[in-house]
Design a protein around this motif. Structure first.
Motif, PDB file in Angstrom:
ATOM      1  N   LEU B  64      11.524   6.086  -3.166  1.00  0.00           N
ATOM      2  CA  LEU B  64      10.560   7.052  -2.627  1.00  0.00           C
ATOM      3  C   LEU B  64      10.600   7.107  -1.108  1.00  0.00           C
ATOM      4  CD1 LEU B  64       7.204   6.746  -4.615  1.00  0.00           C
ATOM      5  CD2 LEU B  64       9.024   8.409  -4.881  1.00  0.00           C
ATOM      6  N   GLY B  65      11.253   6.168  -0.471  1.00  0.00           N
ATOM      7  CA  GLY B  65      11.238   6.137   0.993  1.00  0.00           C
ATOM      8  C   GLY B  65      10.064   5.328   1.516  1.00  0.00           C
ATOM      9  N   TYR B  66      10.078   5.091   2.824  1.00  0.00           N
ATOM     10  CA  TYR B  66       9.074   4.231   3.443  1.00  0.00           C
ATOM     11  C   TYR B  66       7.649   4.692   3.131  1.00  0.00           C
ATOM     12  CZ  TYR B  66       6.274   2.016   7.057  1.00  0.00           C
ATOM     13  OH  TYR B  66       5.295   1.327   7.709  1.00  0.00           O
ATOM     14  N   GLY B  67       7.373   5.971   3.381  1.00  0.00           N
ATOM     15  CA  GLY B  67       6.013   6.486   3.218  1.00  0.00           C
ATOM     16  C   GLY B  67       5.502   6.343   1.791  1.00  0.00           C
ATOM     17  N   GLY B  68       6.354   6.687   0.833  1.00  0.00           N
ATOM     18  CA  GLY B  68       5.947   6.601  -0.567  1.00  0.00           C
ATOM     19  C   GLY B  68       5.689   5.171  -1.000  1.00  0.00           C
ATOM     20  N   ALA B  69       6.495   4.241  -0.473  1.00  0.00           N
ATOM     21  CA  ALA B  69       6.322   2.831  -0.819  1.00  0.00           C
ATOM     22  C   ALA B  69       5.022   2.290  -0.217  1.00  0.00           C
ATOM     23  CB  ALA B  69       7.523   2.019  -0.329  1.00  0.00           C
ATOM     24  N   VAL B  70       4.794   2.595   1.060  1.00  0.00           N
ATOM     25  CA  VAL B  70       3.562   2.143   1.710  1.00  0.00           C
ATOM     26  C   VAL B  70       2.350   2.707   0.975  1.00  0.00           C
ATOM     27  CG1 VAL B  70       2.149   2.482   3.761  1.00  0.00           C
ATOM     28  CG2 VAL B  70       4.493   1.756   4.000  1.00  0.00           C
ATOM     29  N   GLN B  71       2.441   3.982   0.605  1.00  0.00           N
ATOM     30  CA  GLN B  71       1.315   4.629  -0.057  1.00  0.00           C
ATOM     31  C   GLN B  71       0.989   3.949  -1.391  1.00  0.00           C
ATOM     32  OE1 GLN B  71       1.695   8.684  -1.551  1.00  0.00           O
ATOM     33  NE2 GLN B  71      -0.086   9.238  -0.341  1.00  0.00           N
ATOM     34  N   THR B  72       2.033   3.484  -2.090  1.00  0.00           N
ATOM     35  CA  THR B  72       1.815   2.762  -3.342  1.00  0.00           C
ATOM     36  C   THR B  72       0.880   1.574  -3.104  1.00  0.00           C
ATOM     37  OG1 THR B  72       4.082   3.321  -3.943  1.00  0.00           O
ATOM     38  CG2 THR B  72       2.977   1.673  -5.291  1.00  0.00           C
ATOM     39  N   GLY B  73       1.194   0.796  -2.059  1.00  0.00           N
ATOM     40  CA  GLY B  73       0.394  -0.381  -1.751  1.00  0.00           C
ATOM     41  C   GLY B  73      -1.020  -0.028  -1.323  1.00  0.00           C
ATOM     42  N   ILE B  74      -1.137   1.076  -0.582  1.00  0.00           N
ATOM     43  CA  ILE B  74      -2.462   1.484  -0.113  1.00  0.00           C
ATOM     44  C   ILE B  74      -3.326   1.911  -1.302  1.00  0.00           C
ATOM     45  CG2 ILE B  74      -3.708   3.169   1.285  1.00  0.00           C
ATOM     46  CD1 ILE B  74      -1.298   3.038   3.222  1.00  0.00           C
ATOM     47  N   LYS B  75      -2.698   2.591  -2.275  1.00  0.00           N
ATOM     48  CA  LYS B  75      -3.440   2.970  -3.486  1.00  0.00           C
ATOM     49  C   LYS B  75      -3.950   1.717  -4.202  1.00  0.00           C
ATOM     50  CE  LYS B  75      -1.388   7.444  -4.535  1.00  0.00           C
ATOM     51  NZ  LYS B  75      -0.508   8.222  -5.430  1.00  0.00           N
ATOM     52  N   TYR B  76      -3.097   0.691  -4.222  1.00  0.00           N
ATOM     53  CA  TYR B  76      -3.487  -0.577  -4.840  1.00  0.00           C
ATOM     54  C   TYR B  76      -4.702  -1.154  -4.124  1.00  0.00           C
ATOM     55  CZ  TYR B  76      -3.140  -5.391  -6.504  1.00  0.00           C
ATOM     56  OH  TYR B  76      -3.402  -6.614  -7.054  1.00  0.00           O
ATOM     57  N   GLY B  77      -4.633  -1.181  -2.799  1.00  0.00           N
ATOM     58  CA  GLY B  77      -5.736  -1.722  -2.007  1.00  0.00           C
ATOM     59  C   GLY B  77      -7.033  -0.974  -2.252  1.00  0.00           C
ATOM     60  N   LEU B  78      -6.908   0.346  -2.364  1.00  0.00           N
ATOM     61  CA  LEU B  78      -8.073   1.191  -2.587  1.00  0.00           C
ATOM     62  C   LEU B  78      -8.719   0.856  -3.931  1.00  0.00           C
ATOM     63  CD1 LEU B  78      -9.256   3.451  -0.863  1.00  0.00           C
ATOM     64  CD2 LEU B  78      -7.930   5.085  -2.194  1.00  0.00           C
ATOM     65  N   ARG B  79      -7.864   0.662  -4.953  1.00  0.00           N
ATOM     66  CA  ARG B  79      -8.400   0.375  -6.292  1.00  0.00           C
ATOM     67  C   ARG B  79      -9.015  -1.014  -6.380  1.00  0.00           C
ATOM     68  NH1 ARG B  79      -3.619   3.097  -9.882  1.00  0.00           N
ATOM     69  NH2 ARG B  79      -3.709   5.042  -8.723  1.00  0.00           N
ATOM     70  N   GLN B  80      -8.419  -1.958  -5.617  1.00  0.00           N
ATOM     71  CA  GLN B  80      -8.950  -3.320  -5.639  1.00  0.00           C
ATOM     72  C   GLN B  80     -10.118  -3.472  -4.670  1.00  0.00           C
ATOM     73  OE1 GLN B  80      -7.664  -5.767  -7.723  1.00  0.00           O
ATOM     74  NE2 GLN B  80      -6.415  -4.142  -8.568  1.00  0.00           N
ATOM     75  N   ARG B  81     -10.510  -2.348  -4.058  1.00  0.00           N
ATOM     76  CA  ARG B  81     -11.617  -2.334  -3.094  1.00  0.00           C
ATOM     77  C   ARG B  81     -11.427  -3.362  -1.993  1.00  0.00           C
ATOM     78  NH1 ARG B  81     -15.356   0.966  -4.736  1.00  0.00           N
ATOM     79  NH2 ARG B  81     -15.410   1.564  -6.925  1.00  0.00           N
ATOM     80  N   MET B  82     -10.227  -3.384  -1.406  1.00  0.00           N
ATOM     81  CA  MET B  82      -9.981  -4.294  -0.298  1.00  0.00           C
ATOM     82  C   MET B  82     -10.675  -3.742   0.946  1.00  0.00           C
ATOM     83  SD  MET B  82      -8.202  -6.401  -1.974  1.00  0.00           S
ATOM     84  CE  MET B  82      -7.552  -7.611  -0.851  1.00  0.00           C
TER      85      MET B  82
END
Lengths: 115, 238
Positions: B64-82
């Motif tokens: 997915l490229g840098y942006g898509g990969a970073v966004q994956t992690g950010i979505k994770y953080g959002l769901r885990q309420r970090m």
């Protein structure tokens, strides 16, 4: 327009229409994508049967020969079709990206942390 | 530092060689924080190595490229309420010691805190082309939105919940979220701040922005900046 031309092109247009309807019937082509093609077929049939409409349109857009009007319309139609597909592809790209991210997160959830 | 509500997102493409030192260094400085390595369809054992080092790993099914990969992690953080999501490079460029002030800035109310090379004395700043590019994007961002940034292309960022929400939007610029992302953040009325961050030269010779690819990158970024500045406003306040 000579009768021979009318017959040949009418047959071609009707054949294309039949192919498209058959593709829709087999669900190879989705209904929402078939409208553009059906519209193109019907327009062609109308212009074959009513050639004077094309002549009138030629005068309207300021062209000299009806053929150039026809070509102009064809190119415009194809350009719009391409634009339509670009928009669809962009939309699908977003969705595929979101799905891939979802897969990665679900996979990570299944595999879990190692410690 | 005691920070179980901090998530480090490390996008990684074939980084199994660099990951051990990066993650060990990170865990030494942030023992409580969660570390998620997003493997961008790596061909090597990036995800396995990450898991062996005690990090979470998420493997994308295709590139997915840098942006898509970073966004994956950010979505994770959002769901885990970090509380804070920190984006961190896998090639050893970023120093865990610089993250403290960024996390603190987010805890103090910033939505996006950026680690800036320009604010850190003696930091590695890249070649002349990269410095020029950064100056150009910074200038454009300022002209378009009045946003004053010294290092708009920095990959070291700390995001609060609203920052995470913005970065997780489906239509977010997902190629390289740089200056355009910050212009969007500004237009969404997020609080953006900078802290000094010392960057080390990348251990990876095939860096993302290098070589021939910097030409399309520059044009994409210029266009993306204009789009970000003229598109619809994002409203995250509900």
């Amino acid at each position: 327009m000579p009768t021979r031309q009318v017959v040949v092109f009418l047959a071609l247009a009707l054949l294309l229409l039949a192919v498209i309807l058959e593709l829709v019937r087999r669900r190879t082509l989705r209904i929402e994508y078939s409208w553009l093609w059906i519209a193109a077929c019907l327009t062609t049939i109308v212009l074959i049967l009513r050639y004077e409409l094309l002549v009138e349109l030629t005068g309207l857009v300021g062209a000299v020969v009806p053929t150039s009007t026809l070509f102009f319309l064809c190119i415009l139609y194809l350009a719009l079709l391409c634009l339509h597909y670009s928009i669809r592809i962009s939309h699908l790209t977003h969705r595929v990206k979101d799905l891939a991210q979802e897969v990665a997160l679900l996979r990570s959830h299944l595999e879990g942390p190692s410690d | 530092m005691n920070d179980p509500d901090v998530l480090f997102v490390i996008p990684a493409l074939n980084e199994e060689a660099n990951l051990p030192s990066v993650i060990q260094e990170l865990r030494a400085a942030w023992p409580e924080a969660l570390v998620l390595v997003v493997s961008d369809a790596s061909a090597d054992g990036t995800a396995r190595v990450a898991r062996e080092l005690g990090a979470q790993a998420a493997s994308l099914p295709f590139h997915l490229g840098y942006g898509g990969a970073v966004q994956t992690g950010i979505k994770y953080g959002l769901r885990q309420r970090m509380r804070v999501v920190v984006t961190f490079d896998a090639d050893g460029q970023h120093d865990p010691a610089d993250v403290g002030p960024l996390v603190q800035a987010v805890r103090d109310g910033a939505d996006v805190a950026i680690g800036s090379r320009a604010l850190a004395a003696g930091s590695y700043r890249g070649g002349i082309a990269r410095r020029g590019g950064r100056a150009l994007f910074g200038l454009l961002a300022r002209l378009l939105t009045g946003l004053q940034l010294t290092d708009p292309t920095s990959g070291l960022k700390a995001l609060g919940p609203r920052g995470q929400e913005l970065f997780a939007l489906s239509r977010f610029p997902d190629r390289y979220p740089d200056a355009d992302a910050l212009v969007l953040a500004r237009r969404a009325r997020l609080v953006i701040t900078e802290r000094p961050a010392r960057m080390r030269p990348s251990r990876n010779r095939r860096s993302m922005h290098g070589g021939v690819r910097s030409v399309p990158y520059t044009f994409n970024m210029l266009f993306s900046l204009l789009v970000a500045a003229t598109g619809r406003d994002v409203d995250l306040r509900r």
